[in-house]
Scaffold this active site. Sequence first.
Site, PDB file in Angstrom:
ATOM      1  N   SER A 183      -2.443   0.010   0.600  1.00 29.29           N
ATOM      2  CA  SER A 183      -2.142  -1.423   0.593  1.00 29.29           C
ATOM      3  C   SER A 183      -3.330  -2.299   0.211  1.00 29.29           C
ATOM      4  CB  SER A 183      -1.594  -1.854   1.955  1.00 29.29           C
ATOM      5  OG  SER A 183      -2.493  -1.514   2.981  1.00 29.29           O
ATOM      6  N   HIS A 211       4.434  -0.246  -0.915  1.00 34.82           N
ATOM      7  CA  HIS A 211       4.005  -0.909  -2.156  1.00 34.82           C
ATOM      8  C   HIS A 211       4.427  -0.173  -3.424  1.00 34.82           C
ATOM      9  CE1 HIS A 211       1.596  -3.800   0.094  1.00 34.82           C
ATOM     10  NE2 HIS A 211       1.300  -2.796   0.881  1.00 34.82           N
ATOM     11  N   LYS A 243       8.433  -6.592   0.302  1.00 36.08           N
ATOM     12  CA  LYS A 243       7.433  -6.649  -0.768  1.00 36.08           C
ATOM     13  C   LYS A 243       8.155  -6.766  -2.108  1.00 36.08           C
ATOM     14  CE  LYS A 243       4.095  -5.273   2.451  1.00 36.08           C
ATOM     15  NZ  LYS A 243       3.746  -4.268   3.450  1.00 36.08           N
TER      16      LYS A 243
HETATM   17  C1  LIG Z   1       3.311  -4.211   4.750  1.00 32.79           C
HETATM   18  C2  LIG Z   1       3.189  -2.797   5.169  1.00 32.79           C
HETATM   19  C3  LIG Z   1       3.823  -2.329   6.318  1.00 32.79           C
HETATM   20  C4  LIG Z   1       4.499  -3.253   7.289  1.00 32.79           C
HETATM   21  O1  LIG Z   1       5.689  -3.718   6.806  1.00 32.79           O
HETATM   22  P1  LIG Z   1       6.291  -5.086   7.393  1.00 32.79           P
HETATM   23  O2  LIG Z   1       7.712  -5.038   6.993  1.00 32.79           O
HETATM   24  O3  LIG Z   1       5.520  -6.174   6.740  1.00 32.79           O
HETATM   25  O4  LIG Z   1       6.094  -5.026   8.871  1.00 32.79           O
HETATM   26  C5  LIG Z   1       3.780  -0.981   6.568  1.00 32.79           C
HETATM   27  N1  LIG Z   1       3.112  -0.136   5.773  1.00 32.79           N
HETATM   28  C6  LIG Z   1       2.440  -0.565   4.694  1.00 32.79           C
HETATM   29  C7  LIG Z   1       1.707   0.420   3.852  1.00 32.79           C
HETATM   30  C8  LIG Z   1       2.451  -1.910   4.368  1.00 32.79           C
HETATM   31  O5  LIG Z   1       1.768  -2.348   3.319  1.00 32.79           O
END
Ligand SMILES: *Cc1c(COP(=O)(O)O)cnc(C)c1O
Length: 394
Positions: A183, A211, A243
């Site tokens: 991330s 991602h 995302k």
């Molecule tokens: C954003 C993210 C999460 C958390 O997801 P949310 O729905 O925002 O709680 C988990 N793992 C990774 C790798 C992320 O980038």
Amino acid sequence: MTQRPDLLARLALHAQQRAQAGLRRQLHTIDRVDGVWLERDGRRLLSFCSNDYLGLAQHPSLIAALKRAADDDGVGSGSAHLISGHRLAHAALEEALAEWTGRERALLFSTGYMANLGVMQALLERGDVCVQDKLNHACLLDGAQLAGADLKRYPHADVDAAARQLANRGDAPVLLATDGVFSMDGDIAPLRELAALCQREGATFMVDDAHGLGVLGARGEGCVADAGLDQNEVPVLMATLGKALGCSGAFVAGSAALIDGLVQAARTYIYTTAMPPALAAATLAAVRLAQSETWRRERLHTLIARFRQGAGQLGLPLMPSPTAIQPLLLGEAQTALEVARTLEDQGFLVTAIRPPTVPQGKARLRITLSAAHTETDVDRLLEALSRVPAGHPV
Ligand SMILES: *Cc1c(COP(=O)(O)O)cnc(C)c1O
């Protein structure tokens, strides 16, 4: 009165220490969003820090689906999935996600954070081993710790080190978990090598593709399918809906047995309100667009290539990443903050990422690209960066 330390005073002290170290976190309210343009404190800023990689968050089809479903069903789901919160929109979305990722079934969670906590707590017992990449997302690390597992972290992407950690505990049940796309770095985990290691060692492999979903793979099915790995090789696949899909929430996909096991045991699934059904309907519209509008992915990858080429020509300290996350490594937290501020003065919003989110001395600008950007947007950012002596205090 006893001389008990006061919790609120201690919390305030920690905040003060963070501020002194230049690590204070600051909340900003965004007044308006119009695609990649944001309005903040009366100023329009071109944003390069959203995870809306395909530009779907404000898509008319998503908005229409949300409105239609809210007209029919209202806003809140009213209860947990297992009580009366599970609606047709949730079921249809789960089916579409399972089909998309090539898994038997999928299960919705309200957030990615909760999905990872739930999976780990359901799978792991005290004394089990959870092997993880050092740069995994915070919620994977938290999940293993809350589950009471023995957490072993290997240096970033180091498959041999992971193998040694597995070999050291040949007798224990092991979950090996990795971000698919990291991330804060944007690079992709060595998925095929890790999958082979897990097969050899009898460990369960879990990939968090927050991602990669929507961004990688011919139909946007994510990094796991893109690496040619099936449900046997990656039995636990998790991805988020907030995302590239532009909505909110998350899911776990895998065998029918895994999903049924989670329904029985994952506390963050059982004891929480189901996501609003209208949001599930909007997310299904997003999945359909992410699958069919391949031009969004192509456009994103064209912009990534354009940015990387331009940054290379400028000699910027770009990290190696084939994804929408394009970090510029600046070193000290203060440098990253100053570069972010300079860019903001020129009308760009790019966030500085500082420790402890990233390791000491590895503060960076986390630049993210979106299919909603134009080539001119990217060129303007490059032009602004060329005027910032990146890597040196400004
Ligand atoms: C954003 C993210 C999460 C958390 O997801 P949310 O729905 O925002 O709680 C988990 N793992 C990774 C790798 C992320 O980038």
